[in-house]
Design a protein around this motif. Structure first.
Motif, PDB file in Angstrom:
ATOM      1  N   ARG A 151       0.816  -1.211   0.000  1.00 54.43           N
ATOM      2  CA  ARG A 151       0.000   0.000   0.000  1.00 54.43           C
ATOM      3  C   ARG A 151       0.850   1.262   0.000  1.00 54.43           C
ATOM      4  N   ARG A 152       2.014   1.223   0.676  1.00 50.82           N
ATOM      5  CA  ARG A 152       2.906   2.379   0.717  1.00 50.82           C
ATOM      6  C   ARG A 152       4.240   1.966   1.302  1.00 50.82           C
ATOM      7  N   VAL A 153       5.263   2.756   1.011  1.00 54.02           N
ATOM      8  CA  VAL A 153       6.600   2.580   1.576  1.00 54.02           C
ATOM      9  C   VAL A 153       7.009   3.939   2.141  1.00 54.02           C
ATOM     10  N   VAL A 154       7.467   3.932   3.396  1.00 63.39           N
ATOM     11  CA  VAL A 154       7.773   5.181   4.086  1.00 63.39           C
ATOM     12  C   VAL A 154       9.178   5.113   4.676  1.00 63.39           C
TER      13      VAL A 154
ATOM     14  N   ALA B 158       2.366   9.319  -0.280  1.00 64.82           N
ATOM     15  CA  ALA B 158       3.755   9.784  -0.407  1.00 64.82           C
ATOM     16  C   ALA B 158       4.140  10.368   0.948  1.00 64.82           C
ATOM     17  N   GLN B 159       4.745   9.548   1.787  1.00 59.21           N
ATOM     18  CA  GLN B 159       4.987   9.934   3.169  1.00 59.21           C
ATOM     19  C   GLN B 159       6.458   9.857   3.547  1.00 59.21           C
ATOM     20  N   ILE B 160       6.795  10.593   4.610  1.00 62.09           N
ATOM     21  CA  ILE B 160       8.106  10.523   5.225  1.00 62.09           C
ATOM     22  C   ILE B 160       7.880  10.623   6.732  1.00 62.09           C
ATOM     23  N   SER B 161       8.578   9.780   7.493  1.00 57.14           N
ATOM     24  CA  SER B 161       8.449   9.808   8.948  1.00 57.14           C
ATOM     25  C   SER B 161       9.765  10.208   9.579  1.00 57.14           C
ATOM     26  N   PHE B 162       9.669  10.882  10.706  1.00 55.36           N
ATOM     27  CA  PHE B 162      10.818  11.280  11.509  1.00 55.36           C
ATOM     28  C   PHE B 162      10.638  10.633  12.868  1.00 55.36           C
ATOM     29  N   MET B 163      11.658   9.900  13.322  1.00 49.95           N
ATOM     30  CA  MET B 163      11.517   9.089  14.520  1.00 49.95           C
ATOM     31  C   MET B 163      12.722   9.259  15.431  1.00 49.95           C
ATOM     32  N   SER B 164      12.446   9.538  16.707  1.00 46.67           N
ATOM     33  CA  SER B 164      13.544   9.602  17.681  1.00 46.67           C
ATOM     34  C   SER B 164      13.953   8.190  18.086  1.00 46.67           C
ATOM     35  N   ALA B 165      13.006   7.345  18.418  1.00 44.06           N
ATOM     36  CA  ALA B 165      13.237   5.940  18.743  1.00 44.06           C
ATOM     37  C   ALA B 165      11.886   5.272  18.820  1.00 44.06           C
ATOM     38  N   ASP B 166      11.813   4.028  18.385  1.00 43.14           N
ATOM     39  CA  ASP B 166      10.552   3.299  18.463  1.00 43.14           C
ATOM     40  C   ASP B 166      10.261   3.027  19.929  1.00 43.14           C
TER      41      ASP B 166
ATOM     42  N   THR C  23       7.917   1.087  21.325  1.00 42.82           N
ATOM     43  CA  THR C  23       7.387  -0.216  21.731  1.00 42.82           C
ATOM     44  C   THR C  23       8.218  -1.389  21.250  1.00 42.82           C
ATOM     45  N   ALA C  24       9.187  -1.162  20.402  1.00 40.13           N
ATOM     46  CA  ALA C  24       9.987  -2.254  19.845  1.00 40.13           C
ATOM     47  C   ALA C  24      11.447  -2.107  20.278  1.00 40.13           C
ATOM     48  N   PRO C  25      12.223  -3.188  20.169  1.00 37.68           N
ATOM     49  CA  PRO C  25      13.605  -3.156  20.645  1.00 37.68           C
ATOM     50  C   PRO C  25      14.578  -2.389  19.753  1.00 37.68           C
ATOM     51  N   VAL C  26      14.195  -2.104  18.527  1.00 34.71           N
ATOM     52  CA  VAL C  26      15.048  -1.363  17.593  1.00 34.71           C
ATOM     53  C   VAL C  26      14.183  -0.357  16.844  1.00 34.71           C
ATOM     54  N   THR C  27      14.825   0.601  16.214  1.00 36.42           N
ATOM     55  CA  THR C  27      14.131   1.592  15.398  1.00 36.42           C
ATOM     56  C   THR C  27      14.256   1.171  13.936  1.00 36.42           C
ATOM     57  N   PRO C  28      13.128   1.013  13.235  1.00 33.91           N
ATOM     58  CA  PRO C  28      13.185   0.562  11.842  1.00 33.91           C
ATOM     59  C   PRO C  28      13.684   1.644  10.896  1.00 33.91           C
ATOM     60  N   ASP C  29      14.271   1.198   9.794  1.00 33.63           N
ATOM     61  CA  ASP C  29      14.777   2.104   8.770  1.00 33.63           C
ATOM     62  C   ASP C  29      13.704   2.490   7.764  1.00 33.63           C
ATOM     63  N   VAL C  30      12.814   1.554   7.472  1.00 31.72           N
ATOM     64  CA  VAL C  30      11.773   1.743   6.461  1.00 31.72           C
ATOM     65  C   VAL C  30      10.508   1.060   6.960  1.00 31.72           C
TER      66      VAL C  30
ATOM     67  N   VAL D 286      16.484  -2.761   9.094  1.00 27.26           N
ATOM     68  CA  VAL D 286      15.282  -3.259   9.753  1.00 27.26           C
ATOM     69  C   VAL D 286      14.058  -2.656   9.074  1.00 27.26           C
ATOM     70  N   ILE D 287      13.174  -3.537   8.625  1.00 26.03           N
ATOM     71  CA  ILE D 287      11.967  -3.138   7.902  1.00 26.03           C
ATOM     72  C   ILE D 287      10.748  -3.376   8.801  1.00 26.03           C
ATOM     73  N   ASN D 288       9.962  -2.347   8.983  1.00 25.54           N
ATOM     74  CA  ASN D 288       8.712  -2.416   9.736  1.00 25.54           C
ATOM     75  C   ASN D 288       7.610  -2.776   8.739  1.00 25.54           C
ATOM     76  N   VAL D 289       7.086  -3.990   8.830  1.00 22.69           N
ATOM     77  CA  VAL D 289       6.015  -4.434   7.926  1.00 22.69           C
ATOM     78  C   VAL D 289       4.715  -4.338   8.720  1.00 22.69           C
ATOM     79  N   LEU D 290       3.724  -3.635   8.160  1.00 20.43           N
ATOM     80  CA  LEU D 290       2.524  -3.363   8.936  1.00 20.43           C
ATOM     81  C   LEU D 290       1.272  -3.385   8.090  1.00 20.43           C
ATOM     82  N   SER D 291       0.151  -3.543   8.782  1.00 17.67           N
ATOM     83  CA  SER D 291      -1.193  -3.359   8.224  1.00 17.67           C
ATOM     84  C   SER D 291      -2.000  -2.603   9.259  1.00 17.67           C
TER      85      SER D 291
END
Length: 125
Positions: free
Chosen positions: A4-7, A57-65, A67-74, A118-123
């Motif tokens: 559906r999208r890649v961010v 067409a999105q872009i995210s800015f993240m300090s740290a995830d 709820t998860a042990p690592v911060t995803p790249d995409v 690290v890829i965050n795959v979501l629905s």
């Protein structure tokens, strides 16, 4: 399986501010606003921007995830996160986190790609 999208998830340095939001978050919102982006989500630790005319067409800015042990790249949104998880497990991919239902309405897991990213795959639920 349809995507559906890649961010891209741009890492930022968090600083003091309301709900963990840093001056860097506000600066990014202002800068990308000049290019036509608007804030579509802000959890304090992650902010997503998109142009109103093209909301995928999105872009995210993240300090740290938070709820998860690592911060995803995409982040990759798919139509069926469980089917994607099954396919990647069968292929021998390294699952880093999840699958997990998150409080903000997504089901997701993290997988490491062949480049070590690290890829965050979501629905959305």
């Amino acid at each position: 399986m349809p995507v559906r999208r890649v961010v891209p998830n741009v890492p930022i340095v968090a600083g003091p501010g309301p709900d963990g939001e840093s001056d860097t978050m506000r600066a990014n919102a202002a800068f990308y606003g000049l290019l036509g982006f608007e804030e579509v989500m802000n959890q304090g630790w992650i902010m997503t921007l998109a142009p109103p005319s093209e909301p995928t067409a999105q872009i995210s800015f993240m300090s740290a995830d938070r709820t998860a042990p690592v911060t995803p790249d995409v982040s990759v949104e798919v139509t069926d996160v469980d089917a994607a998880h099954t396919a990647l497990v069968r292929a021998g991919a390294e699952i880093v986190y999840g699958p997990q239902d998150e409080e903000w309405g997504v089901r997701r897991f993290f997988v490491r790609d062949p480049n070590g990213r690290v890829i965050n795959v979501l629905s959305h639920r």
